[in-house]
Design a protein around this motif. Sequence first.
Motif, PDB file in Angstrom:
ATOM      1  N   VAL A  78      -1.238  33.850 -50.830  1.00 24.36           N
ATOM      2  CA  VAL A  78       0.164  34.053 -51.210  1.00 24.36           C
ATOM      3  C   VAL A  78       0.601  35.476 -50.872  1.00 24.36           C
ATOM      4  O   VAL A  78       1.699  35.689 -50.339  1.00 24.36           O
ATOM      5  CB  VAL A  78       0.372  33.735 -52.711  1.00 24.36           C
ATOM      6  N   ALA A  79      -0.250  36.468 -51.147  1.00 27.74           N
ATOM      7  CA  ALA A  79       0.085  37.855 -50.813  1.00 27.74           C
ATOM      8  C   ALA A  79       0.230  38.027 -49.300  1.00 27.74           C
ATOM      9  O   ALA A  79       1.159  38.714 -48.843  1.00 27.74           O
ATOM     10  CB  ALA A  79      -0.995  38.790 -51.356  1.00 27.74           C
ATOM     11  N   MET A  80      -0.636  37.396 -48.526  1.00 21.99           N
ATOM     12  CA  MET A  80      -0.543  37.500 -47.073  1.00 21.99           C
ATOM     13  C   MET A  80       0.747  36.859 -46.566  1.00 21.99           C
ATOM     14  O   MET A  80       1.414  37.391 -45.678  1.00 21.99           O
ATOM     15  CB  MET A  80      -1.746  36.838 -46.413  1.00 21.99           C
ATOM     16  N   ILE A  81       1.122  35.727 -47.140  1.00 20.82           N
ATOM     17  CA  ILE A  81       2.366  35.071 -46.730  1.00 20.82           C
ATOM     18  C   ILE A  81       3.563  35.953 -47.055  1.00 20.82           C
ATOM     19  O   ILE A  81       4.484  36.104 -46.233  1.00 20.82           O
ATOM     20  CB  ILE A  81       2.483  33.691 -47.404  1.00 20.82           C
ATOM     21  N   LEU A  82       3.554  36.561 -48.229  1.00 23.54           N
ATOM     22  CA  LEU A  82       4.671  37.428 -48.607  1.00 23.54           C
ATOM     23  C   LEU A  82       4.752  38.665 -47.719  1.00 23.54           C
ATOM     24  O   LEU A  82       5.848  39.124 -47.379  1.00 23.54           O
ATOM     25  CB  LEU A  82       4.538  37.835 -50.075  1.00 23.54           C
ATOM     26  N   VAL A  83       3.614  39.202 -47.327  1.00 21.15           N
ATOM     27  CA  VAL A  83       3.615  40.379 -46.465  1.00 21.15           C
ATOM     28  C   VAL A  83       4.056  40.016 -45.052  1.00 21.15           C
ATOM     29  O   VAL A  83       4.794  40.763 -44.405  1.00 21.15           O
ATOM     30  CB  VAL A  83       2.213  41.030 -46.449  1.00 21.15           C
ATOM     31  N   LEU A  84       3.648  38.871 -44.547  1.00 22.51           N
ATOM     32  CA  LEU A  84       3.990  38.470 -43.180  1.00 22.51           C
ATOM     33  C   LEU A  84       5.328  37.759 -43.067  1.00 22.51           C
ATOM     34  O   LEU A  84       5.817  37.532 -41.960  1.00 22.51           O
ATOM     35  CB  LEU A  84       2.892  37.579 -42.617  1.00 22.51           C
ATOM     36  N   PHE A  85       5.943  37.428 -44.181  1.00 20.94           N
ATOM     37  CA  PHE A  85       7.195  36.669 -44.153  1.00 20.94           C
ATOM     38  C   PHE A  85       8.297  37.361 -43.342  1.00 20.94           C
ATOM     39  O   PHE A  85       8.959  36.698 -42.534  1.00 20.94           O
ATOM     40  CB  PHE A  85       7.665  36.385 -45.585  1.00 20.94           C
ATOM     41  N   PRO A  86       8.525  38.670 -43.517  1.00 20.52           N
ATOM     42  CA  PRO A  86       9.578  39.299 -42.693  1.00 20.52           C
ATOM     43  C   PRO A  86       9.292  39.222 -41.201  1.00 20.52           C
ATOM     44  O   PRO A  86      10.219  39.050 -40.396  1.00 20.52           O
ATOM     45  CB  PRO A  86       9.580  40.751 -43.178  1.00 20.52           C
ATOM     46  N   ASP A  87       8.032  39.350 -40.799  1.00 19.12           N
ATOM     47  CA  ASP A  87       7.707  39.252 -39.377  1.00 19.12           C
ATOM     48  C   ASP A  87       7.960  37.855 -38.836  1.00 19.12           C
ATOM     49  O   ASP A  87       8.393  37.693 -37.696  1.00 19.12           O
ATOM     50  CB  ASP A  87       6.244  39.621 -39.141  1.00 19.12           C
ATOM     51  N   ILE A  88       7.707  36.850 -39.641  1.00 12.77           N
ATOM     52  CA  ILE A  88       7.904  35.480 -39.184  1.00 12.77           C
ATOM     53  C   ILE A  88       9.395  35.147 -39.128  1.00 12.77           C
ATOM     54  O   ILE A  88       9.854  34.519 -38.183  1.00 12.77           O
ATOM     55  CB  ILE A  88       7.162  34.511 -40.133  1.00 12.77           C
ATOM     56  N   VAL A  89      10.143  35.587 -40.110  1.00 10.73           N
ATOM     57  CA  VAL A  89      11.573  35.235 -40.184  1.00 10.73           C
ATOM     58  C   VAL A  89      12.389  36.000 -39.166  1.00 10.73           C
ATOM     59  O   VAL A  89      13.283  35.448 -38.522  1.00 10.73           O
ATOM     60  CB  VAL A  89      12.104  35.477 -41.607  1.00 10.73           C
ATOM     61  N   TYR A  90      12.099  37.293 -38.983  1.00 12.27           N
ATOM     62  CA  TYR A  90      12.946  38.140 -38.146  1.00 12.27           C
ATOM     63  C   TYR A  90      12.382  38.396 -36.758  1.00 12.27           C
ATOM     64  O   TYR A  90      12.741  39.378 -36.120  1.00 12.27           O
ATOM     65  CB  TYR A  90      13.186  39.482 -38.865  1.00 12.27           C
TER      66      TYR A  90
END
Length: 92
Positions: A78-90
């Motif tokens: 979950v922490a990895m997803i939250l950290v990588l979320f901006p890179d995936i979305v933008y």
Amino acid sequence: MTANRVHPNYITIWVWLVVLMLAGVLVTLLPLDKSAVVGLIFAVAAVKAALVALNYMHLKSENWLIYALAIVPVLLVVAMILVLFPDIVYRH
């Protein structure tokens, strides 16, 4: 560990798993957004995974350390997803 464990009713749990599987398949027929359908399918899958882990893997009667060993990797994902979320979305 105690010698007098209570075994779950495997038939009832199997029926619940079949019902949840059908719910996961039938949720695709609902007139919802694709992301909502995927979210519902993942929620149903999480409930099925909990049923299997607690009953068929007999984690219901285990020590708290087993739960800690299972929760730590989930928190890391979950922490990895939250950290990588901006890179995936933008990404462009």
